[in-house]
Scaffold this active site. Structure first.
Site, PDB file in Angstrom:
ATOM      1  N   ASP A 324      -6.629 -12.065 -26.075  1.00  0.00           N
ATOM      2  CA  ASP A 324      -5.442 -12.796 -26.489  1.00  0.00           C
ATOM      3  C   ASP A 324      -4.165 -11.964 -26.422  1.00  0.00           C
ATOM      4  O   ASP A 324      -3.136 -12.373 -26.952  1.00  0.00           O
ATOM      5  CB  ASP A 324      -5.623 -13.350 -27.903  1.00  0.00           C
ATOM      6  CG  ASP A 324      -5.864 -12.260 -28.945  1.00  0.00           C
ATOM      7  OD1 ASP A 324      -6.172 -11.122 -28.546  1.00  0.00           O
ATOM      8  OD2 ASP A 324      -5.754 -12.565 -30.141  1.00  0.00           O
ATOM      9  N   GLN A 325      -4.200 -10.794 -25.784  1.00  0.00           N
ATOM     10  CA  GLN A 325      -2.965 -10.034 -25.676  1.00  0.00           C
ATOM     11  C   GLN A 325      -2.092 -10.639 -24.578  1.00  0.00           C
ATOM     12  O   GLN A 325      -2.593 -11.146 -23.568  1.00  0.00           O
ATOM     13  CB  GLN A 325      -3.246  -8.559 -25.399  1.00  0.00           C
ATOM     14  CG  GLN A 325      -3.838  -8.255 -24.036  1.00  0.00           C
ATOM     15  CD  GLN A 325      -4.244  -6.791 -23.919  1.00  0.00           C
ATOM     16  OE1 GLN A 325      -5.005  -6.277 -24.725  1.00  0.00           O
ATOM     17  NE2 GLN A 325      -3.733  -6.110 -22.907  1.00  0.00           N
ATOM     18  N   TRP A 353       5.896  -2.090   4.394  1.00  0.00           N
ATOM     19  CA  TRP A 353       5.705  -2.358   5.823  1.00  0.00           C
ATOM     20  C   TRP A 353       5.275  -3.798   6.088  1.00  0.00           C
ATOM     21  O   TRP A 353       5.864  -4.504   6.898  1.00  0.00           O
ATOM     22  CB  TRP A 353       4.679  -1.383   6.381  1.00  0.00           C
ATOM     23  CG  TRP A 353       4.353  -1.576   7.838  1.00  0.00           C
ATOM     24  CD1 TRP A 353       3.286  -2.223   8.356  1.00  0.00           C
ATOM     25  CD2 TRP A 353       5.119  -1.100   8.951  1.00  0.00           C
ATOM     26  NE1 TRP A 353       3.320  -2.195   9.728  1.00  0.00           N
ATOM     27  CE2 TRP A 353       4.440  -1.504  10.126  1.00  0.00           C
ATOM     28  CE3 TRP A 353       6.303  -0.378   9.070  1.00  0.00           C
ATOM     29  CZ2 TRP A 353       4.909  -1.217  11.395  1.00  0.00           C
ATOM     30  CZ3 TRP A 353       6.778  -0.078  10.339  1.00  0.00           C
ATOM     31  CH2 TRP A 353       6.083  -0.496  11.482  1.00  0.00           C
ATOM     32  N   GLU A 394      11.881  -2.514   5.835  1.00  0.00           N
ATOM     33  CA  GLU A 394      11.616  -1.720   7.037  1.00  0.00           C
ATOM     34  C   GLU A 394      11.650  -2.591   8.293  1.00  0.00           C
ATOM     35  O   GLU A 394      10.631  -3.145   8.667  1.00  0.00           O
ATOM     36  CB  GLU A 394      10.268  -1.027   6.902  1.00  0.00           C
ATOM     37  CG  GLU A 394      10.198  -0.168   5.645  1.00  0.00           C
ATOM     38  CD  GLU A 394       8.859   0.534   5.496  1.00  0.00           C
ATOM     39  OE1 GLU A 394       8.089   0.597   6.478  1.00  0.00           O
ATOM     40  OE2 GLU A 394       8.582   1.027   4.413  1.00  0.00           O
ATOM     41  N   TYR A 395      12.795  -2.757   8.954  1.00  0.00           N
ATOM     42  CA  TYR A 395      14.044  -2.009   8.779  1.00  0.00           C
ATOM     43  C   TYR A 395      15.210  -2.962   9.003  1.00  0.00           C
ATOM     44  O   TYR A 395      15.121  -3.829   9.894  1.00  0.00           O
ATOM     45  CB  TYR A 395      14.134  -0.850   9.778  1.00  0.00           C
ATOM     46  CG  TYR A 395      12.986   0.120   9.638  1.00  0.00           C
ATOM     47  CD1 TYR A 395      13.033   1.139   8.698  1.00  0.00           C
ATOM     48  CD2 TYR A 395      11.862   0.004  10.441  1.00  0.00           C
ATOM     49  CE1 TYR A 395      11.983   2.046   8.574  1.00  0.00           C
ATOM     50  CE2 TYR A 395      10.803   0.904  10.301  1.00  0.00           C
ATOM     51  CZ  TYR A 395      10.871   1.919   9.368  1.00  0.00           C
ATOM     52  OH  TYR A 395       9.832   2.790   9.233  1.00  0.00           O
ATOM     53  N   MET A 460      12.385   8.180   4.084  1.00  0.00           N
ATOM     54  CA  MET A 460      10.970   8.302   4.443  1.00  0.00           C
ATOM     55  C   MET A 460      10.770   9.321   5.565  1.00  0.00           C
ATOM     56  O   MET A 460      10.501   8.988   6.718  1.00  0.00           O
ATOM     57  CB  MET A 460      10.422   6.918   4.829  1.00  0.00           C
ATOM     58  CG  MET A 460      10.432   5.952   3.666  1.00  0.00           C
ATOM     59  SD  MET A 460       9.689   4.346   4.039  1.00  0.00           S
ATOM     60  CE  MET A 460      10.935   3.644   5.122  1.00  0.00           C
ATOM     61  N   THR A 461      10.878  10.587   5.172  1.00  0.00           N
ATOM     62  CA  THR A 461      10.795  11.696   6.129  1.00  0.00           C
ATOM     63  C   THR A 461       9.349  12.075   6.410  1.00  0.00           C
ATOM     64  O   THR A 461       8.915  13.219   6.195  1.00  0.00           O
ATOM     65  CB  THR A 461      11.589  12.899   5.593  1.00  0.00           C
ATOM     66  OG1 THR A 461      11.249  13.114   4.218  1.00  0.00           O
ATOM     67  CG2 THR A 461      13.083  12.649   5.693  1.00  0.00           C
ATOM     68  N   TYR A 462       8.586  11.118   6.872  1.00  0.00           N
ATOM     69  CA  TYR A 462       7.191  11.309   7.272  1.00  0.00           C
ATOM     70  C   TYR A 462       6.859  10.219   8.281  1.00  0.00           C
ATOM     71  O   TYR A 462       7.685   9.343   8.569  1.00  0.00           O
ATOM     72  CB  TYR A 462       6.241  11.256   6.068  1.00  0.00           C
ATOM     73  CG  TYR A 462       6.546  10.171   5.059  1.00  0.00           C
ATOM     74  CD1 TYR A 462       6.267   8.836   5.335  1.00  0.00           C
ATOM     75  CD2 TYR A 462       7.126  10.475   3.831  1.00  0.00           C
ATOM     76  CE1 TYR A 462       6.551   7.835   4.418  1.00  0.00           C
ATOM     77  CE2 TYR A 462       7.426   9.477   2.917  1.00  0.00           C
ATOM     78  CZ  TYR A 462       7.130   8.162   3.209  1.00  0.00           C
ATOM     79  OH  TYR A 462       7.421   7.172   2.309  1.00  0.00           O
ATOM     80  N   ASP A 463       5.659  10.273   8.846  1.00  0.00           N
ATOM     81  CA  ASP A 463       5.237   9.315   9.881  1.00  0.00           C
ATOM     82  C   ASP A 463       6.139   9.342  11.110  1.00  0.00           C
ATOM     83  O   ASP A 463       6.313   8.332  11.787  1.00  0.00           O
ATOM     84  CB  ASP A 463       5.178   7.884   9.317  1.00  0.00           C
ATOM     85  CG  ASP A 463       3.991   7.669   8.408  1.00  0.00           C
ATOM     86  OD1 ASP A 463       2.965   8.342   8.632  1.00  0.00           O
ATOM     87  OD2 ASP A 463       4.088   6.867   7.470  1.00  0.00           O
TER      88      ASP A 463
END
Length: 619
Positions: A324-325, A353, A394-395, A460-463
């Site tokens: 019941d929360q 994405w 994106e993007y 997003m400095t990866y991929d």
């Protein structure tokens, strides 16, 4: 940036699939435990009335929902028929129903039993359901003309939540709190002021000055109204206050931002933030993801977000969820986390994405989109959980999973509308491309113009490189700088940050991105970057594996451009280690950046060594 699917996005469809399965399982469970699985408008009471009716929202898919009423005979004689009445706010309605005849007069709805389910023996119950449209909740419930909770005061509803407290006159030891009045059909008697969940004062007014506080300490305040019948309503949204002065205690990141993405579909739980030691090291969490559909912000996975029950051993505070929360799921666990670590701020991240395709439609009416996002983030059920919103598009005006043609001004228009709606006291951020090439994605939209409306960008400095180029050349997916032989110019952190600064974005509004995973190829004979390959290496996904696995299965054999790489057997991987993270944090500080963020917690070790490396490196 590559337009192929990066790791932070390809796992998102799993959440969609899992969510559907989980909701189905939850529905089956409710058939066997109809009462124990419900959150009622009011808990059934031992009273003179002979029956009660409770309501639960079984599921919510953004544009609609499934509701269920359960009628229970709490008396000692058989009930021969039942009629449930309630009101919906304008814009919410029943579209179809089962196991009852449902009619309406404007916003007033009436459900009557069918021929076969009207008779209820003492202690028996019956449920009927409906599909609905809109976002409102039922109110003013009556069962056979009496209050649905079985009370003897029909129409005596609990008070509404007071307004979110506003803090002023903050000193080393005190703070003044002011809030908007609650409403109630019988009138408000007084208000309880709660500090970190504990009542510290009761007042008849709309203001209270809390004293006896500790300098340089974080506190959370809520207010609860009490009516003349001594009923208390829901708590207001929480306000975080940090007293002035002090100087002791841990300051994660030395004042810099250390933000991590928490995904709602993975095995990683909020409690893992505590057991790993990460909770004391981070400053912010981006909760991923909400969806963007039909020009609106919508819930991404209702089951994981606020319906799933956690056992005591899974819960942050060691207390199991009960039927019941009013709030369960990750949202409730995040609420518990913030109670223990009040320095942590949480943002709800929308898009990603897979779900970025809806932004193009949304930006056609940015004001309406901002309103929908505000209404969802500030929903009274979880408003205290979130400190703002993150938009992961994106993007803009470029191609990702899909191509967007909304124009260069789209990102600025959207952020301007968001700030106008969310105001100065909420955080507004965006995850953006790190394509630093000439004429690349950073040049496609007005990120400089949008910067005036946001608190920071997650860059997003990866991929940059990965197995979407299946035959190579092998290259580090997160190079800090350029290097001889890099497959594409501008595909590195330094060039991306330099371009954003040149567009007028202050360094303090830029966070450097760290991936807690590696990108890898197989069929590679050359140890140094630049080798050929036959395809993606095996991992949690083809060509992708968590750092916590790679550190032992394929330890780093070298570094290049500020990041690590590893050649083991015929596999070649690139990823960040605590040592390269330390190097990157030193560079971020030298550039005056606001801090760092990472994707995502589940990739780290059980003792959170990458999170700790970011925190220590930023000090």
């Amino acid at each position: 940036m590559s337009t192929e699917t990066p790791s932070r996005r390809t796992r998102l469809p799993r959440s969609v699939t899992r969510s559907g399965r989980a909701r189905a399982v939850a529905g089956v469970t409710a058939l066997f435990l109809p009462l124990a699985a419900m959150v009622g408008l009011a808990a059934p009471a031992e009273a003179a009335a002979s029956a009660t009716a409770t309501y639960t929202k079984k599921s919510d898919w953004g544009s609609g929902f499934e509701g269920q009423w359960t009628v229970k005979n709490t008396g000692t004689t058989t009930l021969s028929s039942w009629t449930v009445e309630w009101d919906f706010p304008t814009g919410t309605k029943v579209t179809s129903a089962w196991d009852a005849t449902v009619t309406n007069s404007a916003n007033h709805w009436t459900a009557k039993n069918l021929g076969w389910n009207g008779t209820l023996a003492p202690g028996a119950s019956i449920s009927f359901g409906f599909n609905g449209a809109g976002t409102g909740a039922p109110s003013g419930c009556k069962l056979n003309g009496a209050a649905c909770d079985g009370s003897t005061q029909p129409g005596d509803n609990a008070p509404s939540a007071p307004g979110k407290p506003t803090a002023s006159d903050v000193t080393n030891t005190s703070v003044k709190l002011t809030w908007a009045a609650a409403t109630d059909d019988k009138g408000i008697k007084n208000y309880d002021v709660l500090r970190d969940g504990v009542k510290v004062a009761t007042t008849t007014g709309l203001t209270h000055t809390d004293t006896g506080l500790t300098a340089g300490t974080d506190y959370g305040y809520t207010v609860v109204a009490r009516d003349t019948a001594d009923q208390t309503g829901p708590a207001s949204a929480s306000t975080a206050v940090r007293t002035t002065g002090g100087g002791g205690g841990e300051n994660p990141g030395g004042g810099k931002i250390n933000l991590g993405y928490f995904t709602n579909w993975g095995p990683y739980t909020v409690k893992n933030l505590v057991t790993s030691g990460s909770a004391s090291k981070i400053t912010h969490i981006n909760y991923a993801f909400g969806n963007v559909q039909n020009g609106k912000c919508t819930v991404g996975d209702a089951y994981a977000d606020y319906e799933k029950s956690f056992t005591a051993d899974q819960s942050v505070d060691g207390k199991a969820d009960v039927w019941d929360q009013p709030l369960r799921g990750h949202f409730n666990q995040l609420r518990k986390l913030k109670a223990q670590y009040p320095h942590i701020k949480v943002l709800w991240s929308f898009g990603g994405w897979t779900w970025s395709g809806g932004f193009g439609q949304a930006v056609q009416n940015p004001t309406a989109f901002a309103q929908s996002c505000y209404d969802l983030v500030e929903d009274p059920r979880w408003a205290d959980v979130f400190d703002g919103i993150d938009l992961d598009w994106e993007y803009p005006n470029a191609c990702g999973l899909t191509c967007d043609t909304s124009g260069p001004a789209s990102i600025k228009n959207m952020m301007q509308a968001m700030r106008a709606k969310f105001g100065a006291n909420n955080l507004i951020t965006a995850a953006i491309t790190a394509d630093g090439s000439n004429g690349g994605k950073l040049d496609a939209a007005d990120y400089g113009g949008a910067a005036q409306y946001i608190d920071w960008y997650d860059v997003m400095t990866y991929d940059y490189f990965g197995t979407w180029a299946a035959q190579g050349p092998t290259a580090p997916h997160s190079p800090l700088t350029s290097y001889p032989g890099i497959p594409a110019q501008g595909f590195n952190s330094a060039d991306a940050i330099a371009k954003l600064k040149a567009k007028g974005v202050p360094g303090s509004k830029l966070l450097l991105g760290i991936g807690f995973y590696g990108r890898g190829w197989t069929g590679v004979t050359q140890s140094a970057p630049g080798g050929t390959a036959t395809g993606p290496a095996a991992g949690v996904e083809p060509g992708n594996q968590y750092y916590k696995v790679l550190k032992t299965t394929c330890p780093a054999t070298g570094t290049i451009a500020g990041t690590a790489y590893a050649h083991c057997g015929s596999d070649w991987w690139s990823y960040d280690t605590p040592a390269t993270v330390t190097t990157k944090m030193a560079w971020a500080k030298s550039q005056g950046l606001g801090g760092a963020f990472f994707w995502e917690f589940n990739g780290d070790t059980v003792d959170g060594e990458l999170v700790k490396a970011i925190s220590n490196g930023l000090k």
